[in-house]
Design a protein around this motif. Structure first.
Motif, PDB file in Angstrom:
ATOM      1  N   ALA A  63      13.316  -3.283 -12.720  1.00 12.84           N
ATOM      2  CA  ALA A  63      12.126  -2.457 -12.955  1.00 12.84           C
ATOM      3  C   ALA A  63      11.547  -2.032 -11.612  1.00 12.84           C
ATOM      4  N   GLU A  64      11.231  -0.756 -11.507  1.00 13.66           N
ATOM      5  CA  GLU A  64      10.645  -0.212 -10.283  1.00 13.66           C
ATOM      6  C   GLU A  64       9.139  -0.099 -10.468  1.00 13.66           C
ATOM      7  N   VAL A  65       8.397  -0.579  -9.464  1.00 14.41           N
ATOM      8  CA  VAL A  65       6.933  -0.558  -9.531  1.00 14.41           C
ATOM      9  C   VAL A  65       6.392   0.106  -8.270  1.00 14.41           C
ATOM     10  N   ALA A  66       5.577   1.125  -8.457  1.00 14.82           N
ATOM     11  CA  ALA A  66       5.018   1.871  -7.323  1.00 14.82           C
ATOM     12  C   ALA A  66       3.998   1.036  -6.559  1.00 14.82           C
ATOM     13  N   GLU A  88       0.811  -1.217   0.000  1.00  6.73           N
ATOM     14  CA  GLU A  88       0.000   0.000   0.000  1.00  6.73           C
ATOM     15  C   GLU A  88       0.844   1.266   0.000  1.00  6.73           C
ATOM     16  N   ASP A  89       2.100   1.152   0.428  1.00  8.22           N
ATOM     17  CA  ASP A  89       2.882   2.389   0.560  1.00  8.22           C
ATOM     18  C   ASP A  89       4.346   2.273   0.164  1.00  8.22           C
ATOM     19  N   ALA A  90       4.803   1.115  -0.263  1.00  7.27           N
ATOM     20  CA  ALA A  90       6.218   0.945  -0.589  1.00  7.27           C
ATOM     21  C   ALA A  90       6.436   0.735  -2.094  1.00  7.27           C
ATOM     22  N   THR A  91       7.475   1.376  -2.600  1.00  7.85           N
ATOM     23  CA  THR A  91       7.872   1.162  -3.991  1.00  7.85           C
ATOM     24  C   THR A  91       8.878   0.018  -4.034  1.00  7.85           C
ATOM     25  N   TYR A  92       8.634  -0.956  -4.903  1.00  9.26           N
ATOM     26  CA  TYR A  92       9.503  -2.125  -4.970  1.00  9.26           C
ATOM     27  C   TYR A  92      10.365  -2.107  -6.225  1.00  9.26           C
ATOM     28  N   MET A  93      11.589  -2.591  -6.055  1.00  9.94           N
ATOM     29  CA  MET A  93      12.488  -2.802  -7.182  1.00  9.94           C
ATOM     30  C   MET A  93      12.513  -4.294  -7.496  1.00  9.94           C
ATOM     31  N   PHE A  94      12.168  -4.626  -8.724  1.00  7.91           N
ATOM     32  CA  PHE A  94      12.231  -6.005  -9.203  1.00  7.91           C
ATOM     33  C   PHE A  94      13.523  -6.137 -10.030  1.00  7.91           C
ATOM     34  N   SER A  95      14.364  -7.108  -9.714  1.00  2.68           N
ATOM     35  CA  SER A  95      15.638  -7.237 -10.416  1.00  2.68           C
ATOM     36  C   SER A  95      15.994  -8.702 -10.624  1.00  2.68           C
ATOM     37  N   VAL A  96      16.953  -8.926 -11.528  1.00  7.13           N
ATOM     38  CA  VAL A  96      17.506 -10.265 -11.755  1.00  7.13           C
ATOM     39  C   VAL A  96      18.901 -10.292 -11.149  1.00  7.13           C
TER      40      VAL A  96
END
Length: 315
Positions: free
Chosen positions: A129-132, A105-113
Motif C-alpha cells: 500500500a502506498e501512502v502519501a 513531510e515530502d516523501a511517499t512511502y510504500m508499505f509492503s509485506v
C-alpha cells in the motif's frame, strides 16, 4: 423424566392392585403392605433422581477462544504500522486490519509485506500500500492461498515481515523493516504445521537441513505439466531452492521455478512447464524429468551448497 414416568406407572399399578384386592375381599393388611411398598419405591426413585441432578454433566474441552489486542509493529519518526483487528471468516480469506501512517513531510512511502507464514507454512498475501506524505490509511491484509485451507492450518501463529521504503528512491535506506508474530489464541497455544508423508509421495531429500518431497504430478492440457513440491528449511538462514540442467524426455527444458524458504519454515510450491514449450520439442506426454536440485544460502553465496544433486522423476 424417565424416573417420573416410572413412578406414575407404579402408582397406576398400585391402584389396580387395590381395586383387585377389594373386589376379591382382600384384607386390610394386604392393602397396607401394598401402600408401604409403593412408598418405598417412590422414595428410592426420588433419591435416585436427586442424585442424578446433583451429578455434573460430562465436560468437554472447549477450543481455545479467539483473543486479539492491537499490535504496534512499527512507530518511529517517519511511519507507524498497527494491526488493529482480524477477521477469520472474511469472504476473501483470513484477514488482518492494518492502520498505516506516513509521518514524513515530502516523501511517499510504500508499505509492503516481505515475507509471511501461517503456523510455519509460507504464504504470500501479495499486499502493498502506498501512502502519501502526512497521510494515513486503513488497509486489509488477506491470505487468499487455498493451500492453507486444504492442509488445515489452524492460524495459531501468523508471522509477517513488513518493509517501508521511499516509493521514489529505492536506493534509500528502509524507513522500517520489522517482523511481528500474531497469536490469535495466545502464544502458549501456537502450533507448527507438520507434513505427513503420503504413500504416493516421492521423498527426494530428508536430512537435518532440508526436506524436499514431490507431492503430486499433473498433466494439464491447457497449463502444461506440473510437479508439486513440499519444501522444508530446518536451518537458521533463508535458503534458495532452484533447478538446474533440467531435461524432459531428454530435451533441455527449464521449468518456471525457483523459490526461497525462510529459516524454520516450510512451503508448498509448483514447478511447471507450459504445454506450448513441451510441444516445441515434440513432447505430448512426459515420460522422464531429470534435474539438478540446487539449494544454497540466499544471503551468503560463498557458503557451501546445502544441496547440489541430480534426480530423475519418472511419472
Amino acid at each position: 423424566m424417565k424416573k417420573l414416568s416410572k413412578i406414575l406407572a407404579l402408582a397406576l399399578a398400585l391402584c389396580l392392585a387395590l381395586t383387585l384386592l377389594a373386589g376379591c375381599g382382600g384384607t386390610s393388611d394386604a392393602v397396607t403392605e401394598a401402600v408401604s411398598a409403593m412408598s418405598e419405591t417412590n422414595n428410592e426413585a426420588a433419591e435416585s433422581e436427586t442424585e442424578d441432578e446433583a451429578e455434573p454433566e460430562e465436560e468437554t474441552e472447549a477450543e481455545s477462544e479467539l483473543s486479539f489486542e492491537e499490535i504496534t509493529v512499527a512507530d518511529n519518526d517517519q511511519c507507524s504500522i498497527v494491526i488493529t483487528g482480524l477477521d477469520p471468516d472474511s469472504i476473501w480469506g483470513y484477514t488482518l486490519d492494518v492502520a498505516l501512517e506516513n509521518k514524513s513531510e515530502d516523501a511517499t512511502y510504500m508499505f509492503s509485506v516481505l515475507t509471511a507464514s501461517v503456523d510455519g507454512v509460507e504464504s504470500d498475501p501479495y499486499w502493498a500500500a502506498e501512502v502519501a506524505a502526512g497521510k494515513k490509511a486503513n488497509e486489509e491484509i488477506t491470505f487468499y492461498d487455498s493451500v492453507l485451507d486444504d492442509i488445515g492450518v489452524a492460524y495459531t501463529d501468523i508471522a509477517l515481515t513488513f518493509r517501508v521504503y521511499d516509493s521514489d528512491d529505492w536506493t534509500a535506506d528502509n524507513v522500517a523493516e520489522e517482523t511481528v508474530h500474531i497469536y490469535p489464541y495466545g502464544e502458549e497455544n501456537a502450533v507448527a504445521y507438520v507434513y505427513e508423508v503420503q504413500e504416493s509421495n516421492v521423498v527426494l531429500v530428508d536430512n537435518d537441513q532440508i526436506t524436499v518431497i514431490v507431492t503430486a504430478r499433473e498433466d494439464d492440457p491447457i497449463w502444461g505439466y506440473t510437479v508439486s513440491l513440499y519444501l522444508e528449511n530446518k536451518t537458521d538462514e533463508e535458503l534458495m531452492f532452484s533447478a538446474e540442467d533440467v531435461s524432459v524426455n531428454g530435451y533441455m527444458s527449464d521449468p518456471y521455478w525457483a523459490t526461497t524458504v525462510d529459516a524454520g519454515n516450510c512451503k508448498f510450491t509448483e514447478m511447471y512447464w507450459f504445454t506450448e514449450d513441451l510441444e516445441e520439442d515434440g513432447i505430448d506426454q512426459v515420460e522422464e524429468i531429470e534435474l539438478t536440485l540446487w539449494v544454497y544460502s540466499y544471503d551468503n553465496w560463498t557458503a557451501d551448497d546445502i544441496l547440489n544433486e541430480t534426480f530423475t522423476l519418472t511419472p
